[in-house]
Design a protein around this motif. Structure first.
Motif, mmCIF file in Angstrom:
data_model
loop_
_atom_site.group_PDB
_atom_site.id
_atom_site.type_symbol
_atom_site.label_atom_id
_atom_site.label_comp_id
_atom_site.label_asym_id
_atom_site.label_seq_id
_atom_site.Cartn_x
_atom_site.Cartn_y
_atom_site.Cartn_z
ATOM 1 N N GLN A 13 0.831 -1.201 0.000
ATOM 2 C CA GLN A 13 0.000 0.000 0.000
ATOM 3 C C GLN A 13 0.865 1.251 0.000
ATOM 4 O O GLN A 13 0.587 2.206 -0.727
ATOM 5 C CB GLN A 13 -0.925 0.010 1.220
ATOM 6 N N GLN A 14 1.905 1.258 0.828
ATOM 7 C CA GLN A 14 2.794 2.417 0.904
ATOM 8 C C GLN A 14 3.518 2.620 -0.418
ATOM 9 O O GLN A 14 3.650 3.748 -0.898
ATOM 10 C CB GLN A 14 3.792 2.267 2.043
ATOM 11 N N GLU A 15 3.978 1.527 -1.017
ATOM 12 C CA GLU A 15 4.663 1.621 -2.303
ATOM 13 C C GLU A 15 3.728 2.173 -3.382
ATOM 14 O O GLU A 15 4.113 3.045 -4.164
ATOM 15 C CB GLU A 15 5.184 0.245 -2.720
ATOM 16 N N ALA A 16 2.502 1.690 -3.403
ATOM 17 C CA ALA A 16 1.528 2.176 -4.389
ATOM 18 C C ALA A 16 1.163 3.637 -4.125
ATOM 19 O O ALA A 16 1.025 4.428 -5.063
ATOM 20 C CB ALA A 16 0.280 1.305 -4.364
ATOM 21 N N LEU A 17 1.027 4.016 -2.860
ATOM 22 C CA LEU A 17 0.724 5.403 -2.516
ATOM 23 C C LEU A 17 1.863 6.319 -2.940
ATOM 24 O O LEU A 17 1.626 7.387 -3.531
ATOM 25 C CB LEU A 17 0.467 5.549 -1.013
ATOM 26 N N ASP A 18 3.098 5.910 -2.680
ATOM 27 C CA ASP A 18 4.255 6.705 -3.095
ATOM 28 C C ASP A 18 4.287 6.865 -4.613
ATOM 29 O O ASP A 18 4.551 7.959 -5.125
ATOM 30 C CB ASP A 18 5.552 6.059 -2.612
ATOM 31 N N LEU A 19 3.993 5.792 -5.328
ATOM 32 C CA LEU A 19 3.959 5.836 -6.788
ATOM 33 C C LEU A 19 2.865 6.781 -7.275
ATOM 34 O O LEU A 19 3.089 7.612 -8.158
ATOM 35 C CB LEU A 19 3.734 4.430 -7.347
ATOM 36 N N TYR A 20 1.698 6.666 -6.654
ATOM 37 C CA TYR A 20 0.583 7.540 -7.026
ATOM 38 C C TYR A 20 0.955 9.009 -6.807
ATOM 39 O O TYR A 20 0.746 9.850 -7.677
ATOM 40 C CB TYR A 20 -0.670 7.190 -6.213
ATOM 41 N N MET A 21 1.498 9.309 -5.642
ATOM 42 C CA MET A 21 1.821 10.695 -5.313
ATOM 43 C C MET A 21 2.941 11.237 -6.202
ATOM 44 O O MET A 21 2.960 12.432 -6.521
ATOM 45 C CB MET A 21 2.198 10.813 -3.838
ATOM 46 N N ALA A 22 3.860 10.394 -6.627
ATOM 47 C CA ALA A 22 4.962 10.840 -7.492
ATOM 48 C C ALA A 22 4.489 11.118 -8.913
ATOM 49 O O ALA A 22 4.991 12.030 -9.572
ATOM 50 C CB ALA A 22 6.067 9.786 -7.512
ATOM 51 N N ARG A 23 3.511 10.356 -9.367
ATOM 52 C CA ARG A 23 3.081 10.465 -10.768
ATOM 53 C C ARG A 23 1.840 11.314 -10.985
ATOM 54 O O ARG A 23 1.574 11.729 -12.105
ATOM 55 C CB ARG A 23 2.847 9.073 -11.344
ATOM 56 N N HIS A 24 1.022 11.519 -9.966
ATOM 57 C CA HIS A 24 -0.227 12.290 -10.082
ATOM 58 C C HIS A 24 -1.075 11.832 -11.264
ATOM 59 O O HIS A 24 -1.473 12.642 -12.108
ATOM 60 C CB HIS A 24 0.078 13.785 -10.218
ATOM 61 N N PRO A 25 -1.385 10.549 -11.350
ATOM 62 C CA PRO A 25 -2.135 10.062 -12.508
ATOM 63 C C PRO A 25 -3.605 10.462 -12.464
ATOM 64 O O PRO A 25 -4.150 10.756 -11.394
ATOM 65 C CB PRO A 25 -2.008 8.546 -12.382
ATOM 66 N N ILE A 45 -5.745 7.402 -0.225
ATOM 67 C CA ILE A 45 -5.589 8.315 -1.359
ATOM 68 C C ILE A 45 -6.713 9.344 -1.363
ATOM 69 O O ILE A 45 -6.472 10.541 -1.539
ATOM 70 C CB ILE A 45 -5.542 7.555 -2.697
ATOM 71 N N ALA A 46 -7.933 8.897 -1.155
ATOM 72 C CA ALA A 46 -9.076 9.814 -1.173
ATOM 73 C C ALA A 46 -8.931 10.908 -0.122
ATOM 74 O O ALA A 46 -9.117 12.091 -0.418
ATOM 75 C CB ALA A 46 -10.369 9.033 -0.963
ATOM 76 N N THR A 47 -8.592 10.530 1.108
ATOM 77 C CA THR A 47 -8.463 11.545 2.161
ATOM 78 C C THR A 47 -7.287 12.484 1.897
ATOM 79 O O THR A 47 -7.377 13.678 2.169
ATOM 80 C CB THR A 47 -8.322 10.906 3.556
ATOM 81 N N THR A 48 -6.212 11.946 1.339
ATOM 82 C CA THR A 48 -5.059 12.782 1.000
ATOM 83 C C THR A 48 -5.443 13.836 -0.039
ATOM 84 O O THR A 48 -5.116 15.018 0.107
ATOM 85 C CB THR A 48 -3.893 11.917 0.477
ATOM 86 N N LEU A 49 -6.143 13.408 -1.077
ATOM 87 C CA LEU A 49 -6.546 14.339 -2.132
ATOM 88 C C LEU A 49 -7.601 15.332 -1.646
ATOM 89 O O LEU A 49 -7.565 16.513 -2.012
ATOM 90 C CB LEU A 49 -7.063 13.570 -3.353
ATOM 91 N N LEU A 50 -8.517 14.873 -0.813
ATOM 92 C CA LEU A 50 -9.527 15.783 -0.249
ATOM 93 C C LEU A 50 -8.874 16.820 0.662
ATOM 94 O O LEU A 50 -9.165 18.019 0.559
ATOM 95 C CB LEU A 50 -10.582 14.987 0.529
ATOM 96 N N ASP A 51 -7.996 16.369 1.543
ATOM 97 C CA ASP A 51 -7.321 17.279 2.475
ATOM 98 C C ASP A 51 -6.470 18.315 1.752
ATOM 99 O O ASP A 51 -6.353 19.453 2.200
ATOM 100 C CB ASP A 51 -6.449 16.507 3.467
ATOM 101 N N ALA A 52 -5.875 17.918 0.628
ATOM 102 C CA ALA A 52 -5.015 18.829 -0.142
ATOM 103 C C ALA A 52 -5.816 19.749 -1.065
ATOM 104 O O ALA A 52 -5.239 20.649 -1.677
ATOM 105 C CB ALA A 52 -4.013 18.026 -0.969
ATOM 106 N N GLY A 53 -7.124 19.525 -1.153
ATOM 107 C CA GLY A 53 -7.954 20.346 -2.026
ATOM 108 C C GLY A 53 -7.815 20.000 -3.499
ATOM 109 O O GLY A 53 -8.273 20.752 -4.360
#
Length: 79
Positions: A13-25, A45-53
């Motif tokens: 999960q952490q590896e996938a989250l890091d990949l997601y955050m690095a690539r912003h797909p 991922i959802a809460t991270t994106l919501l919190d960041a606006g």
């Protein structure tokens, strides 16, 4: 931990989250066996994106009523 509420992510999960955050797909597909933590991963991922606006809402589409209730319960637990 209850569905979707684990505080610490598993290694995949952490590896996938890091990949997601690095690539912003625009799209991201997570495939794993039942019980592997897909709900927790997606909610993180959802809460991270919501919190960041980055997004202002998230829509979950699930094929069964059971999965819809599971998602709703997990989301309610993480706020």
């Amino acid at each position: 931990a209850a569905w979707g509420t684990a505080q610490k992510l598993r290694a995949w999960q952490q590896e996938a989250l890091d990949l997601y955050m690095a690539r912003h797909p625009k799209d991201f597909l997570a495939v794993a066996t039942p019980g592997a933590g897909k709900t927790t991963f997606a909610l993180r991922i959802a809460t991270t994106l919501l919190d960041a606006g980055v997004v202002n809402r998230v829509t979950i589409v699930a094929p069964t009523d059971h999965l819809k209730r599971q998602w709703a319960d997990a989301a309610a637990k993480v706020g």
